[in-house]
Design a protein around this motif. Structure first.
Motif, PDB file in Angstrom:
ATOM      1  N   GLU A  21       0.861  -1.179   0.000  1.00  0.00           N
ATOM      2  CA  GLU A  21       0.000   0.000   0.000  1.00  0.00           C
ATOM      3  C   GLU A  21       0.894   1.224   0.000  1.00  0.00           C
ATOM      4  O   GLU A  21       1.732   1.403   0.876  1.00  0.00           O
ATOM      5  CB  GLU A  21      -0.890  -0.012   1.248  1.00  0.00           C
ATOM      6  N   GLN A  22       0.766   2.063  -1.015  1.00  0.00           N
ATOM      7  CA  GLN A  22       1.661   3.192  -1.194  1.00  0.00           C
ATOM      8  C   GLN A  22       1.367   4.361  -0.263  1.00  0.00           C
ATOM      9  O   GLN A  22       2.268   5.021   0.189  1.00  0.00           O
ATOM     10  CB  GLN A  22       1.602   3.677  -2.653  1.00  0.00           C
ATOM     11  N   ASN A  23       0.127   4.634  -0.003  1.00  0.00           N
ATOM     12  CA  ASN A  23      -0.233   5.826   0.753  1.00  0.00           C
ATOM     13  C   ASN A  23      -0.633   5.506   2.182  1.00  0.00           C
ATOM     14  O   ASN A  23      -1.748   5.755   2.605  1.00  0.00           O
ATOM     15  CB  ASN A  23      -1.359   6.591   0.046  1.00  0.00           C
ATOM     16  N   ILE A  24       0.299   4.957   2.921  1.00  0.00           N
ATOM     17  CA  ILE A  24       0.023   4.685   4.327  1.00  0.00           C
ATOM     18  C   ILE A  24       0.207   5.981   5.093  1.00  0.00           C
ATOM     19  O   ILE A  24       1.216   6.665   4.949  1.00  0.00           O
ATOM     20  CB  ILE A  24       0.944   3.582   4.870  1.00  0.00           C
ATOM     21  N   GLY A  25      -0.787   6.315   5.884  1.00  0.00           N
ATOM     22  CA  GLY A  25      -0.745   7.536   6.680  1.00  0.00           C
ATOM     23  C   GLY A  25      -1.302   7.278   8.056  1.00  0.00           C
ATOM     24  O   GLY A  25      -1.597   6.138   8.432  1.00  0.00           O
ATOM     25  N   LEU A  26      -1.453   8.328   8.809  1.00  0.00           N
ATOM     26  CA  LEU A  26      -1.935   8.186  10.180  1.00  0.00           C
ATOM     27  C   LEU A  26      -3.364   7.652  10.251  1.00  0.00           C
ATOM     28  O   LEU A  26      -3.758   7.068  11.245  1.00  0.00           O
ATOM     29  CB  LEU A  26      -1.853   9.525  10.916  1.00  0.00           C
ATOM     30  N   TYR A  27      -4.127   7.832   9.172  1.00  0.00           N
ATOM     31  CA  TYR A  27      -5.513   7.379   9.191  1.00  0.00           C
ATOM     32  C   TYR A  27      -5.695   6.020   8.532  1.00  0.00           C
ATOM     33  O   TYR A  27      -6.808   5.557   8.333  1.00  0.00           O
ATOM     34  CB  TYR A  27      -6.426   8.432   8.547  1.00  0.00           C
ATOM     35  N   THR A  28      -4.588   5.371   8.204  1.00  0.00           N
ATOM     36  CA  THR A  28      -4.614   4.014   7.675  1.00  0.00           C
ATOM     37  C   THR A  28      -5.001   3.062   8.805  1.00  0.00           C
ATOM     38  O   THR A  28      -4.597   3.276   9.956  1.00  0.00           O
ATOM     39  CB  THR A  28      -3.216   3.651   7.121  1.00  0.00           C
ATOM     40  N   PRO A  29      -5.756   2.012   8.524  1.00  0.00           N
ATOM     41  CA  PRO A  29      -6.124   1.061   9.583  1.00  0.00           C
ATOM     42  C   PRO A  29      -4.889   0.527  10.320  1.00  0.00           C
ATOM     43  O   PRO A  29      -3.865   0.221   9.721  1.00  0.00           O
ATOM     44  CB  PRO A  29      -6.830  -0.065   8.827  1.00  0.00           C
TER      45      PRO A  29
END
Length: 197
Positions: A21-29
């Motif tokens: 997953e390329q766009n892992i951020g703080l709101y990623t599960p």
């Protein structure tokens, strides 16, 4: 005996790659940074292993934490490189122990002293909530308990979160959840890069 089928690689040009997953951020599960023992076996150690020997074993295996179990694989606690620091050895020697007689059981964190998050709550959370909930956790690892089977299901490592979010933190040393939270609050507070889900 089973027969294997062989083929030439002469006309093969591609490799198979894991899906990342390329766009892992703080709101990623939060499950994206969870090590599930259903998929990856836990690193185990018995309490009777010499502590100084375990330090070398862990360095060779490139692991920072092991789950301590008895001879029947019953969960007893955890031990990390943090627990096996020079300071920890010096403290025990000051208490009268002999360095090469210290065992895992003498330096481990017993299960009675550990707090874990439930798998169900982790599965309903995002990375930001997980980190915020651990902002006073001075350790690198957080155990996850399966609500249904009441067993240790896996763990979350602060260093894994650092890697997934691609933060500018050196993972050659252990990163506690408290340090991770502090870095996110101060250095990345306005960063759009890690806030993108």
């Amino acid at each position: 005996m089973k027969t294997l089928t062989y083929t030439s690689t002469k006309d093969i040009h591609d490799l198979t790659w894991p899906e990342v997953e390329q766009n892992i951020g703080l709101y990623t599960p939060a499950l994206r940074v969870f090590t599930d023992f259903k998929d990856a076996s836990p690193r185990l150690i018995e309490p009777s292993v010499r502590a100084d020997v375990l330090v070398e074993i862990m360095k060779k295996e490139h692991v920072r934490m092991k789950v301590v179990v008895d001879s029947l694989n019953n969960f007893l606690g955890i031990i990390s490189l943090e627990d096996l620091s020079d300071e920890a050895f010096i403290k025990r020697i000051a208490e009268g122990y002999v360095r090469d007689e210290l065992l895992v059981i003498d330096l481990m964190r017993p299960k009675e002293d550990l707090l874990a998050v439930t798998y169900k709550s982790l599965s309903n959370s995002d990375i930001e909530s997980l980190v915020l909930s651990q902002k006073s956790n001075a350790h690198q690892h957080l155990l996850v308990v399966d609500d249904e089977t009441m067993s240790i299901r896996g763990l979350v490592s602060a260093n894994d979160i650092v890697r997934q979010l691609q933060l500018n933190i050196d993972v050659a040393t252990s990163t506690s959840f408290a340090k991770l939270n502090d870095v996110l609050e101060h250095e990345y507070a306005d960063s759009k890069r890690i806030r993108v889900a």
